[in-house]
Design a protein around this motif. Structure first.
Motif, mmCIF file in Angstrom:
data_model
loop_
_atom_site.group_PDB
_atom_site.id
_atom_site.type_symbol
_atom_site.label_atom_id
_atom_site.label_comp_id
_atom_site.label_asym_id
_atom_site.label_seq_id
_atom_site.Cartn_x
_atom_site.Cartn_y
_atom_site.Cartn_z
ATOM 1 N N ASP A 13 52.312 9.254 69.236
ATOM 2 C CA ASP A 13 51.917 10.338 70.143
ATOM 3 C C ASP A 13 51.948 9.808 71.566
ATOM 4 N N ALA A 14 52.531 10.580 72.464
ATOM 5 C CA ALA A 14 52.579 10.185 73.869
ATOM 6 C C ALA A 14 52.131 11.363 74.724
ATOM 7 N N HIS A 15 51.159 11.110 75.573
ATOM 8 C CA HIS A 15 50.637 12.147 76.464
ATOM 9 C C HIS A 15 50.775 11.682 77.898
ATOM 10 N N ARG A 16 51.462 12.511 78.681
ATOM 11 C CA ARG A 16 51.712 12.171 80.082
ATOM 12 C C ARG A 16 50.493 12.524 80.922
ATOM 13 N N GLY A 17 50.188 11.656 81.859
ATOM 14 C CA GLY A 17 49.103 11.894 82.794
ATOM 15 C C GLY A 17 49.504 11.400 84.170
ATOM 16 N N GLU A 18 48.631 11.605 85.107
ATOM 17 C CA GLU A 18 48.880 11.125 86.460
ATOM 18 C C GLU A 18 47.562 10.713 87.070
ATOM 19 N N LEU A 19 47.574 9.582 87.752
ATOM 20 C CA LEU A 19 46.378 9.067 88.390
ATOM 21 C C LEU A 19 46.757 8.599 89.787
ATOM 22 N N GLU A 20 46.182 9.220 90.780
ATOM 23 C CA GLU A 20 46.469 8.897 92.178
ATOM 24 C C GLU A 20 47.969 8.909 92.459
ATOM 25 N N GLY A 21 48.661 9.914 91.897
ATOM 26 C CA GLY A 21 50.083 10.088 92.146
ATOM 27 C C GLY A 21 51.002 9.222 91.312
ATOM 28 N N ILE A 22 50.448 8.439 90.403
ATOM 29 C CA ILE A 22 51.262 7.561 89.562
ATOM 30 C C ILE A 22 51.277 8.113 88.138
ATOM 31 N N ALA A 23 52.498 8.411 87.645
ATOM 32 C CA ALA A 23 52.650 8.959 86.300
ATOM 33 C C ALA A 23 52.541 7.852 85.265
ATOM 34 N N TYR A 24 51.931 8.184 84.139
ATOM 35 C CA TYR A 24 51.788 7.244 83.031
ATOM 36 C C TYR A 24 51.830 8.009 81.725
ATOM 37 N N TYR A 25 51.948 7.275 80.643
ATOM 38 C CA TYR A 25 51.863 7.842 79.295
ATOM 39 C C TYR A 25 50.843 7.039 78.513
ATOM 40 N N ASP A 26 49.938 7.735 77.833
ATOM 41 C CA ASP A 26 49.064 7.104 76.851
ATOM 42 C C ASP A 26 49.768 7.261 75.506
ATOM 43 N N ARG A 37 48.455 2.286 77.422
ATOM 44 C CA ARG A 37 48.903 3.058 78.589
ATOM 45 C C ARG A 37 50.121 2.375 79.201
ATOM 46 N N MET A 38 51.175 3.162 79.392
ATOM 47 C CA MET A 38 52.410 2.666 79.992
ATOM 48 C C MET A 38 52.700 3.449 81.259
ATOM 49 N N TYR A 39 53.187 2.768 82.276
ATOM 50 C CA TYR A 39 53.723 3.499 83.420
ATOM 51 C C TYR A 39 54.890 4.335 82.921
ATOM 52 N N GLU A 40 55.194 5.400 83.642
ATOM 53 C CA GLU A 40 56.248 6.307 83.199
ATOM 54 C C GLU A 40 57.569 5.579 82.953
ATOM 55 N N VAL A 41 57.964 4.712 83.856
ATOM 56 C CA VAL A 41 59.245 4.018 83.684
ATOM 57 C C VAL A 41 59.210 3.114 82.450
ATOM 58 N N GLU A 42 58.080 2.498 82.153
ATOM 59 C CA GLU A 42 57.969 1.669 80.953
ATOM 60 C C GLU A 42 58.183 2.509 79.696
ATOM 61 N N TYR A 43 57.585 3.702 79.686
ATOM 62 C CA TYR A 43 57.732 4.597 78.540
ATOM 63 C C TYR A 43 59.178 5.060 78.398
ATOM 64 N N LEU A 44 59.789 5.432 79.517
ATOM 65 C CA LEU A 44 61.173 5.903 79.466
ATOM 66 C C LEU A 44 62.118 4.797 78.996
ATOM 67 N N VAL A 45 61.865 3.570 79.411
ATOM 68 C CA VAL A 45 62.668 2.445 78.934
ATOM 69 C C VAL A 45 62.427 2.243 77.432
ATOM 70 N N ALA A 46 61.185 2.316 76.996
ATOM 71 C CA ALA A 46 60.874 2.158 75.567
ATOM 72 C C ALA A 46 61.623 3.204 74.740
ATOM 73 N N ARG A 47 61.700 4.413 75.254
ATOM 74 C CA ARG A 47 62.413 5.489 74.536
ATOM 75 C C ARG A 47 63.905 5.200 74.412
ATOM 76 N N GLU A 48 64.435 4.373 75.311
ATOM 77 C CA GLU A 48 65.849 3.990 75.232
ATOM 78 C C GLU A 48 66.114 3.006 74.097
ATOM 79 N N LEU A 49 65.070 2.378 73.579
ATOM 80 C CA LEU A 49 65.214 1.432 72.469
ATOM 81 C C LEU A 49 65.399 2.240 71.188
ATOM 82 N N ASP A 50 66.635 2.567 70.907
ATOM 83 C CA ASP A 50 66.950 3.487 69.818
ATOM 84 C C ASP A 50 67.807 2.865 68.723
ATOM 85 N N GLY A 51 67.780 1.533 68.646
ATOM 86 C CA GLY A 51 68.537 0.850 67.607
ATOM 87 C C GLY A 51 69.867 0.299 68.081
#
Length: 98
Positions: A13-26, A37-51
């Motif tokens: 499960d991934a839920h996007r949030g924002e804190l002081e203008g910085i996007a993150y995913y829990d 908790r991942m910064y948005e770019v960390e999450y987007l990079v993780a999603r690229e790990l597709d095998g």
């Protein structure tokens, strides 16, 4: 052990949030209840790990996200995700190719 083609778990499960203008995913593993908790770019990079091979993932990350990275950096990141239990188990069990 080396992960040459890690796959980020699709059942997290991934839920996007924002804190002081910085996007993150829990990101939460429903099975264990652990959350990271991942910064948005960390999450987007993780999603690229597709095998795919990490060289191909690195190229895709540069092209799609505009983030400069390498297979070596992605291998370190994948190792951390593996420690968190966020990679498919089959990838952790037997992948020993570089």
């Amino acid at each position: 052990m080396s992960l040459s083609s890690p796959r980020f778990r699709s059942d997290l499960d991934a839920h996007r949030g924002e804190l002081e203008g910085i996007a993150y995913y829990d990101v939460t593993d429903r099975a264990t209840g652990s959350t990271f908790r991942m910064y948005e770019v960390e999450y987007l990079v993780a999603r690229e790990l597709d095998g795919r091979a990490l060289d191909a993932v690195a190229t895709g990350v540069v092209e799609r996200l505009g983030v400069q990275t390498s297979a070596e950096e992605l291998a370190q990141y994948a190792a951390k995700l593996g420690e968190l239990g966020f990679l498919e188990q089959s990838e952790l069990a037997g992948d020993v190719h570089d």
